[in-house]
Write a protein that holds these residues in place. Structure first.
Motif, PDB file in Angstrom:
ATOM      1  N   LYS A 189      21.956  48.607  24.680  1.00 42.59           N
ATOM      2  CA  LYS A 189      22.145  47.707  25.822  1.00 42.59           C
ATOM      3  C   LYS A 189      23.015  46.510  25.439  1.00 42.59           C
ATOM      4  N   ASN A 190      22.811  45.989  24.224  1.00 43.05           N
ATOM      5  CA  ASN A 190      23.636  44.869  23.771  1.00 43.05           C
ATOM      6  C   ASN A 190      25.098  45.269  23.662  1.00 43.05           C
ATOM      7  N   HIS A 191      25.365  46.478  23.144  1.00 46.31           N
ATOM      8  CA  HIS A 191      26.741  46.950  23.044  1.00 46.31           C
ATOM      9  C   HIS A 191      27.336  47.188  24.431  1.00 46.31           C
ATOM     10  N   GLN A 192      26.514  47.736  25.321  1.00 43.04           N
ATOM     11  CA  GLN A 192      26.999  47.969  26.682  1.00 43.04           C
ATOM     12  C   GLN A 192      27.326  46.648  27.369  1.00 43.04           C
ATOM     13  N   LEU A 193      26.466  45.653  27.184  1.00 46.54           N
ATOM     14  CA  LEU A 193      26.693  44.335  27.780  1.00 46.54           C
ATOM     15  C   LEU A 193      27.948  43.689  27.211  1.00 46.54           C
ATOM     16  N   ALA A 194      28.144  43.817  25.893  1.00 44.61           N
ATOM     17  CA  ALA A 194      29.336  43.233  25.261  1.00 44.61           C
ATOM     18  C   ALA A 194      30.601  43.901  25.784  1.00 44.61           C
ATOM     19  N   ALA A 195      30.553  45.227  25.959  1.00 48.14           N
ATOM     20  CA  ALA A 195      31.717  45.945  26.475  1.00 48.14           C
ATOM     21  C   ALA A 195      32.025  45.531  27.916  1.00 48.14           C
ATOM     22  N   GLN A 196      30.967  45.380  28.728  1.00 49.35           N
ATOM     23  CA  GLN A 196      31.153  44.944  30.117  1.00 49.35           C
ATOM     24  C   GLN A 196      31.752  43.533  30.159  1.00 49.35           C
ATOM     25  N   ALA A 197      31.255  42.652  29.294  1.00 52.02           N
ATOM     26  CA  ALA A 197      31.748  41.273  29.285  1.00 52.02           C
ATOM     27  C   ALA A 197      33.219  41.228  28.873  1.00 52.02           C
ATOM     28  N   THR A 198      33.591  42.047  27.884  1.00 52.77           N
ATOM     29  CA  THR A 198      34.992  42.094  27.443  1.00 52.77           C
ATOM     30  C   THR A 198      35.896  42.602  28.555  1.00 52.77           C
ATOM     31  N   GLN A 199      35.440  43.645  29.245  1.00 56.21           N
ATOM     32  CA  GLN A 199      36.251  44.198  30.330  1.00 56.21           C
ATOM     33  C   GLN A 199      36.368  43.214  31.490  1.00 56.21           C
ATOM     34  N   LEU A 200      35.253  42.515  31.760  1.00 58.87           N
ATOM     35  CA  LEU A 200      35.276  41.509  32.833  1.00 58.87           C
ATOM     36  C   LEU A 200      36.238  40.383  32.500  1.00 58.87           C
ATOM     37  N   LYS A 201      36.249  39.976  31.226  1.00 60.84           N
ATOM     38  CA  LYS A 201      37.159  38.908  30.803  1.00 60.84           C
ATOM     39  C   LYS A 201      38.606  39.327  31.018  1.00 60.84           C
ATOM     40  N   ARG A 202      38.915  40.603  30.700  1.00 58.34           N
ATOM     41  CA  ARG A 202      40.276  41.094  30.913  1.00 58.34           C
ATOM     42  C   ARG A 202      40.634  41.073  32.393  1.00 58.34           C
ATOM     43  N   LEU A 203      39.678  41.491  33.240  1.00 54.00           N
ATOM     44  CA  LEU A 203      39.942  41.509  34.682  1.00 54.00           C
ATOM     45  C   LEU A 203      40.161  40.100  35.224  1.00 54.00           C
ATOM     46  N   LEU A 204      39.302  39.167  34.787  1.00 55.07           N
ATOM     47  CA  LEU A 204      39.436  37.788  35.258  1.00 55.07           C
ATOM     48  C   LEU A 204      40.741  37.168  34.792  1.00 55.07           C
ATOM     49  N   THR A 205      41.132  37.444  33.555  1.00 60.05           N
ATOM     50  CA  THR A 205      42.388  36.919  33.022  1.00 60.05           C
ATOM     51  C   THR A 205      43.572  37.502  33.769  1.00 60.05           C
ATOM     52  N   GLY A 206      43.490  38.814  34.056  1.00 62.06           N
ATOM     53  CA  GLY A 206      44.596  39.466  34.758  1.00 62.06           C
ATOM     54  C   GLY A 206      44.740  38.975  36.182  1.00 62.06           C
ATOM     55  N   SER A 207      43.605  38.731  36.884  1.00 62.87           N
ATOM     56  CA  SER A 207      43.683  38.306  38.283  1.00 62.87           C
ATOM     57  C   SER A 207      44.118  36.851  38.418  1.00 62.87           C
ATOM     58  N   SER A 208      43.969  36.063  37.328  1.00 61.69           N
ATOM     59  CA  SER A 208      44.338  34.646  37.410  1.00 61.69           C
ATOM     60  C   SER A 208      45.811  34.406  37.115  1.00 61.69           C
ATOM     61  N   GLU A 209      46.487  35.452  36.595  1.00 62.37           N
ATOM     62  CA  GLU A 209      47.901  35.293  36.271  1.00 62.37           C
ATOM     63  C   GLU A 209      48.749  35.524  37.516  1.00 62.37           C
ATOM     64  N   THR A 210      49.658  34.620  37.804  1.00 66.24           N
ATOM     65  CA  THR A 210      50.545  34.751  38.965  1.00 66.24           C
ATOM     66  C   THR A 210      51.891  35.270  38.502  1.00 66.24           C
ATOM     67  N   PRO A 211      52.310  36.455  38.992  1.00 64.26           N
ATOM     68  CA  PRO A 211      53.586  37.009  38.555  1.00 64.26           C
ATOM     69  C   PRO A 211      54.746  36.132  38.991  1.00 64.26           C
ATOM     70  N   THR A 212      55.745  36.014  38.147  1.00 65.43           N
ATOM     71  CA  THR A 212      56.915  35.200  38.477  1.00 65.43           C
ATOM     72  C   THR A 212      58.080  36.113  38.811  1.00 65.43           C
ATOM     73  N   SER A 213      58.810  35.752  39.836  1.00 63.50           N
ATOM     74  CA  SER A 213      59.962  36.548  40.261  1.00 63.50           C
ATOM     75  C   SER A 213      61.226  35.947  39.663  1.00 63.50           C
ATOM     76  N   PRO A 214      62.151  36.800  39.192  1.00 56.58           N
ATOM     77  CA  PRO A 214      63.407  36.275  38.654  1.00 56.58           C
ATOM     78  C   PRO A 214      64.252  35.641  39.753  1.00 56.58           C
ATOM     79  N   ALA A 215      65.045  34.629  39.390  1.00 55.24           N
ATOM     80  CA  ALA A 215      65.894  33.951  40.378  1.00 55.24           C
ATOM     81  C   ALA A 215      66.962  34.901  40.892  1.00 55.24           C
ATOM     82  N   GLU A 216      67.252  34.828  42.191  1.00 50.93           N
ATOM     83  CA  GLU A 216      68.287  35.672  42.773  1.00 50.93           C
ATOM     84  C   GLU A 216      69.650  35.238  42.251  1.00 50.93           C
ATOM     85  N   PRO A 217      70.551  36.220  42.048  1.00 55.52           N
ATOM     86  CA  PRO A 217      71.889  35.859  41.552  1.00 55.52           C
ATOM     87  C   PRO A 217      72.587  34.900  42.503  1.00 55.52           C
ATOM     88  N   GLY A 218      73.201  33.868  41.928  1.00 56.38           N
ATOM     89  CA  GLY A 218      73.973  32.919  42.728  1.00 56.38           C
ATOM     90  C   GLY A 218      73.127  31.847  43.373  1.00 56.38           C
TER      91      GLY A 218
END
Length: 229
Positions: free
Chosen positions: A132-161
């Motif tokens: 259960k401890n290993h399962q909880l640690a794995a869930q927490a790690t995966q949740l951290k990845r999801l939270l980190t990924g959802s908090s990142e805002t993708p940046t769009s490159p500037a249009e030419p000119g």
């Protein structure tokens, strides 16, 4: 020390007598998990620094480093201090042995000859806790990845000119990507799973953490509801 997969949950048995090691292996064989031997306290400590164990069974009366000393050394090392220890001793036991065992950090103390069913039951409790401890640690790690990924805002490159706006120019709020709601729903689901695992642990620290996880889960659900409005 590399942790094994959570389904293996290895056990370490420590005794200087071959017949006692054979008897323990026979009793624990039905648990269908890996059992590692050690013939002394020194050998046990070396094994624990090489591999992670779910629980350790140690005979009290051993030449050289006794079971009490071995348990105390296990609890004194950062790498092994959280591994539960069960001490085993013969029938002619000193009345103070149990007290000494708990003093050095042992989780349990059994007197030989012990009931094989009782020993398997006690060991199985620690195997379940390990998984259960290993399962909880794995869930927490995966949740951290999801939270980190959802908090990142993708940046769009500037249009030419087109010139990049100066820092003082207000930047419009970006529209959340279509997959954001799905990610938040997935996060809410995983939070609920972690909360159930913590509730199942039934200790004060886990209960408090479960309450905080539940509050975070509600916050994510409110965010989802606000987006749907």
């Amino acid at each position: 020390m590399t942790p094994p997969p959570p389904d293996t949950a290895p056990i370490l048995i420590v005794d200087d007598m071959e017949e006692n090691l054979v008897a323990l292996e026979a009793v624990l064989g039905s648990l269908a998990t890996k059992v590692v031997r050690a013939r002394s306290g020194e050998e046990a400590l070396k094994a624990m620094l090489r591999e992670e164990f779910a629980v350790v069974l140690i005979d009290v009366l051993m030449p050289g480093m006794s079971g009490f000393e071995t348990a105390a050394n296990i609890k004194g090392l950062d790498q092994t201090k959280d591994v539960p220890v069960i001490l085993l001793t013969g029938a002619s036991v000193d009345p103070d042995y149990a007290y000494r065992g708990y003093t050095v950090g042992a989780a349990d103390f059994l007197v030989k000859p012990f009931d094989p069913w009782l020993l398997r039951t006690k060991v199985n409790v620690f195997l379940d806790l390990y998984r259960k401890n290993h399962q909880l640690a794995a869930q927490a790690t995966q949740l951290k990845r999801l939270l980190t990924g959802s908090s990142e805002t993708p940046t769009s490159p500037a249009e030419p000119g087109r010139a990049t706006p100066p820092p003082s120019e207000p930047t419009p709020t970006p529209t959340p990507p279509p997959g954001d709601d799905a990610s938040l729903a997935d996060i809410a689901s995983r939070l609920a799973q972690i909360e159930l695992l913590l509730r199942d642990a039934r200790d004060t620290e886990s209960a408090g953490l479960a309450d905080r996880i539940a509050a975070l889960e509600q916050a994510v659900e409110r965010l989802l509801a606000g987006r749907g409005a």
